[in-house]
Design a protein around this motif. Structure first.
Motif, short mmCIF file in Angstrom:
data_model
loop_
_atom_site.label_atom_id
_atom_site.label_comp_id
_atom_site.label_asym_id
_atom_site.label_seq_id
_atom_site.Cartn_x
_atom_site.Cartn_y
_atom_site.Cartn_z
N LEU A 123 61.02 88.22 32.17
CA LEU A 123 60.65 88.75 30.87
C LEU A 123 61.91 89.09 30.09
O LEU A 123 62.90 89.51 30.67
N ASP A 124 61.83 88.89 28.77
CA ASP A 124 62.98 89.18 27.94
C ASP A 124 62.67 90.40 27.07
O ASP A 124 62.03 90.28 26.04
N LEU A 125 63.09 91.55 27.49
CA LEU A 125 62.84 92.76 26.73
C LEU A 125 64.07 93.17 25.94
O LEU A 125 63.97 93.93 24.99
N VAL A 126 65.25 92.68 26.33
CA VAL A 126 66.48 92.92 25.58
C VAL A 126 67.02 91.58 25.14
O VAL A 126 67.18 90.68 25.96
N TRP A 127 67.28 91.45 23.85
CA TRP A 127 67.65 90.15 23.30
C TRP A 127 69.12 90.14 22.93
O TRP A 127 69.60 90.98 22.18
N GLY A 128 69.83 89.16 23.47
CA GLY A 128 71.24 89.01 23.17
C GLY A 128 71.47 88.00 22.06
O GLY A 128 70.56 87.29 21.63
N SER A 160 69.77 89.53 15.42
CA SER A 160 70.14 89.77 14.02
C SER A 160 68.94 89.96 13.11
O SER A 160 69.11 90.40 11.96
N ASN A 161 67.76 89.61 13.59
CA ASN A 161 66.52 89.65 12.81
C ASN A 161 66.48 88.56 11.73
O ASN A 161 65.69 88.63 10.81
N VAL A 162 67.33 87.56 11.84
CA VAL A 162 67.28 86.43 10.91
C VAL A 162 66.16 85.48 11.34
O VAL A 162 65.98 85.22 12.54
N GLY A 163 65.41 84.97 10.37
CA GLY A 163 64.34 84.02 10.66
C GLY A 163 64.39 82.85 9.70
O GLY A 163 64.75 83.00 8.53
N LEU A 164 64.06 81.66 10.19
CA LEU A 164 64.03 80.46 9.36
C LEU A 164 62.68 79.78 9.50
O LEU A 164 62.11 79.75 10.59
N ALA A 165 62.18 79.24 8.39
CA ALA A 165 60.83 78.69 8.35
C ALA A 165 60.85 77.23 7.91
O ALA A 165 61.73 76.80 7.18
N GLN A 166 59.84 76.49 8.37
CA GLN A 166 59.60 75.11 7.98
C GLN A 166 58.09 74.88 7.89
O GLN A 166 57.34 75.37 8.72
N VAL A 167 57.67 74.10 6.89
CA VAL A 167 56.24 73.85 6.65
C VAL A 167 55.88 72.44 7.10
O VAL A 167 56.59 71.48 6.78
N GLY A 285 71.73 98.85 11.12
CA GLY A 285 72.39 99.23 9.89
C GLY A 285 73.31 98.18 9.31
O GLY A 285 73.56 98.18 8.11
N GLU A 286 73.83 97.29 10.12
CA GLU A 286 74.70 96.23 9.61
C GLU A 286 73.87 95.18 8.88
O GLU A 286 72.67 95.02 9.11
N ARG A 287 74.53 94.44 8.01
CA ARG A 287 73.87 93.36 7.28
C ARG A 287 73.42 92.29 8.27
O ARG A 287 74.17 91.87 9.15
N GLU A 288 72.15 91.84 8.14
CA GLU A 288 71.60 90.89 9.10
C GLU A 288 72.39 89.58 9.12
O GLU A 288 72.59 88.99 10.18
N LEU A 289 72.85 89.12 7.96
CA LEU A 289 73.62 87.88 7.92
C LEU A 289 74.96 88.03 8.65
O LEU A 289 75.47 87.05 9.21
N ASP A 290 75.52 89.24 8.65
CA ASP A 290 76.75 89.47 9.41
C ASP A 290 76.47 89.44 10.91
O ASP A 290 77.25 88.89 11.70
N LEU A 291 75.36 90.05 11.31
CA LEU A 291 74.98 90.02 12.73
C LEU A 291 74.67 88.59 13.17
O LEU A 291 74.88 88.23 14.34
N PHE A 292 74.20 87.77 12.24
CA PHE A 292 73.85 86.40 12.58
C PHE A 292 75.08 85.59 12.98
O PHE A 292 74.97 84.58 13.69
N GLU A 293 76.26 86.01 12.53
CA GLU A 293 77.48 85.32 12.95
C GLU A 293 77.68 85.42 14.45
O GLU A 293 78.18 84.49 15.10
N ALA A 294 77.27 86.56 15.03
CA ALA A 294 77.33 86.69 16.48
C ALA A 294 76.34 85.75 17.15
O ALA A 294 76.61 85.17 18.22
N ASP A 295 75.17 85.58 16.52
CA ASP A 295 74.20 84.60 17.03
C ASP A 295 74.81 83.20 17.02
O ASP A 295 74.71 82.45 17.99
N ARG A 296 75.45 82.84 15.92
CA ARG A 296 76.04 81.50 15.80
C ARG A 296 77.10 81.26 16.87
O ARG A 296 77.17 80.19 17.47
N LEU A 297 77.95 82.27 17.09
CA LEU A 297 79.03 82.11 18.07
C LEU A 297 78.49 81.92 19.49
O LEU A 297 79.12 81.26 20.33
N ALA A 298 77.31 82.50 19.77
CA ALA A 298 76.73 82.41 21.11
C ALA A 298 75.92 81.14 21.32
O ALA A 298 75.51 80.84 22.45
#
Length: 488
Positions: A123-128, A160-167, A285-298
């Motif tokens: 189970l994934d309760l903590v998200w990296g 980061s709480n960033v989400g992307l959508a496609q229809v 509290g940090e800007r989500e797009l800034d946190l998303f850079e950590a997502d990108r690097l990983a």
């Protein structure tokens, strides 16, 4: 030939640092096979090649699977060996198969199940950073002027709480894999792990394991991400994406969007989705797009080639050279009369259907892919209704006009541009529900009864046509209803 799940397991084990010998031992394949799939750079599905003869064991595979399923309810010392499976096939079914063939089949089934179970153990309760969740939602859209409900795919990065959508018009594995590819290419990387809901069209739980489609397994192997499915009744495991689905619907699809070119709309939607995260994270509290850079690097890097998100099926063309594809509805796609009664290869993609000559592999034709339960036919005049209802300039030379009875054609020729477009919209909307033939019958009945083509009269006529013609003892004066409705 090993399964796509086994190929995926080979690549995952290699990324985890296992040696070639260890991978061969764990998956039950040769070292040459491990080298082959470790180094493969393209897992796009290939058109199926014709085989002279299938395996003798193919008819008995479901029975073997059921025996191994029953083993899960027995003690470890009371389960089938491959030799016992062979003995039962020979004595109970009269099968003419060798022990080695049965051993290979049992080994393949057990290796596949072990790999699937490994992906669903935790189970994934903590998200990296670099981990993602995916799910579908539904919303209304005006597609070329007609209001319809479409599915939209959402991928979120909980860190980061960033989400992307496609229809997309459906939730098939082709739609899911194309949405994944679009997102990966837009963000420039691949999540290390993605958690899916059971209803995303790529797999489902069967007993204690998960069965995935071949295309989705190829997608995972091609891009290198791990995946698992949520446990039943465990919404907390994908709370991020469930919240984002509602957020996207409220913020990007209100008011109801106008959609003409789905590809262009989806490209803009990726940018608009990212723009929603130009705000502080609700906890960090940090800007989500800034946190998303950590997502990108990983994230994992993109492969050298994109995946061709296609599923190949074989279909026999009818006497007019049309092939039928569809689970919920019967959708006919025209090829050429010279191909009538021939077995053809059909490539199903998210928004297109391609037909190939099975001998040469050459593309015969390509059509927009139809979805829904209403029957469709690419040769039907109904395929022109959406364009005509939007712009009636081509009415005089359209297949719709040519297919109408003389009386209806003269009536619609006499209308001004606004009146013509209004009646074409009525026909378009009815055809989306009933198909062309039923719509033509309903329009004819409505015009004979009321002298006009409007939504209410066509709907009533369609219901009459579906249940049989209603006759009355005396003529019906519809003027009463005109007076009641305030129609002069």
């Amino acid at each position: 030939m090993i399964s796509m799940t086994d190929k995926n397991s080979i690549r995952l084990l290699w990324r985890q640092g296992d040696s070639v010998a260890e991978i061969a031992r764990k998956t039950g394949v040769s070292r040459d096979t491990v080298y082959k799939y470790r180094d493969m750079d393209d897992f796009s599905p290939k058109p199926p090649a014709r085989r002279a003869q299938g395996s003798k064991l193919d008819p008995y595979r479901p029975l073997i699977e059921s025996w191994l399923d029953d083993d899960m309810r027995s003690g470890r010392k009371q389960r089938h060996t491959a030799k016992r499976v062979h003995d039962r096939l020979v004595s109970e079914c009269g099968a003419d198969v060798s022990v080695s063939t049965v051993e290979r089949c049992v080994r393949e089934i057990r290796a596949r199940r072990s790999a699937e179970a490994a992906d669903a153990q935790y189970l994934d309760l903590v998200w990296g950073p670099g981990e993602a969740q995916a799910d579908f939602g539904e919303a209304d859209f005006y597609v070329r002027g007609m209001r319809t409900t479409l599915s939209f795919f959402v991928m979120t990065f909980p860190y980061s709480n960033v989400g992307l959508a496609q229809v997309f018009p459906g939730e098939t594995s082709e739609c899911v894999c194309q949405a994944l590819r679009n997102v990966f290419e837009h963000v420039g990387g691949v999540p290390t792990k993605i958690v899916f809901d059971n209803a995303t069209g790529v797999g489902r739980r069967v007993g204690g394991g998960v069965r995935t489609t071949e295309l989705f397994a190829a997608c995972s192997a091609h891009y290198g991400f791990r995946f698992r499915f949520c446990n039943p009744r465990s919404g907390n495991e994908k709370g991020s994406v469930e919240n984002k689905v509602g957020c996207v619907r409220r913020n990007l699809f209100v008011p109801v969007p106008q959609l003409w070119d789905a590809g262009a709309f989806n490209r803009r939607l990726l940018e608009r989705s990212l723009a929603m995260s130009d705000k502080p994270h609700w906890i960090k509290g940090e800007r989500e797009l800034d946190l998303f850079e950590a997502d990108r690097l990983a994230m994992l890097g993109l492969p050298a080639k994109p995946l061709d998100c296609v599923t190949y099926v074989s279909r026999t063309a009818d006497k007019k050279g049309k092939v039928s594809v569809g689970e919920r509805g019967r959708h006919l796609y025209s090829t050429h009369p010279s191909l009538s009664r021939r077995r053809l290869t059909v490539g199903l993609r998210a928004t297109t259907v391609s037909v190939y000559d099975p001998d040469s592999g050459e593309l015969v034709c390509e059509h927009p892919r139809a979805y829904g339960s209403a029957p469709t036919d690419t040769s039907d005049p109904a395929s022109q209704l959406a364009l005509l209802a939007w712009n009636a300039g081509g009415w005089e030379n359209s297949r719709v006009r040519e297919a109408l009875p003389d009386e209806l054609r003269e009536h619609m020729d006499s209308l001004d541009r606004a009146g013509l477009k209004a009646e074409l919209r009525v026909m378009r909307d009815q055809a989306a529900t009933s198909g062309w033939e039923a719509t033509l019958q309903a329009v004819r009945l409505a015009y004979e009864a009321t002298g006009r083509i409007d939504e209410a009269s066509v709907a009533v006529s369609a219901a009459r046509a579906a249940t049989g013609t209603v006759t009355y003892d005396e003529p019906v004066d519809l003027g009463v209803y005109d007076g009641f409705m305030g129609v002069a």
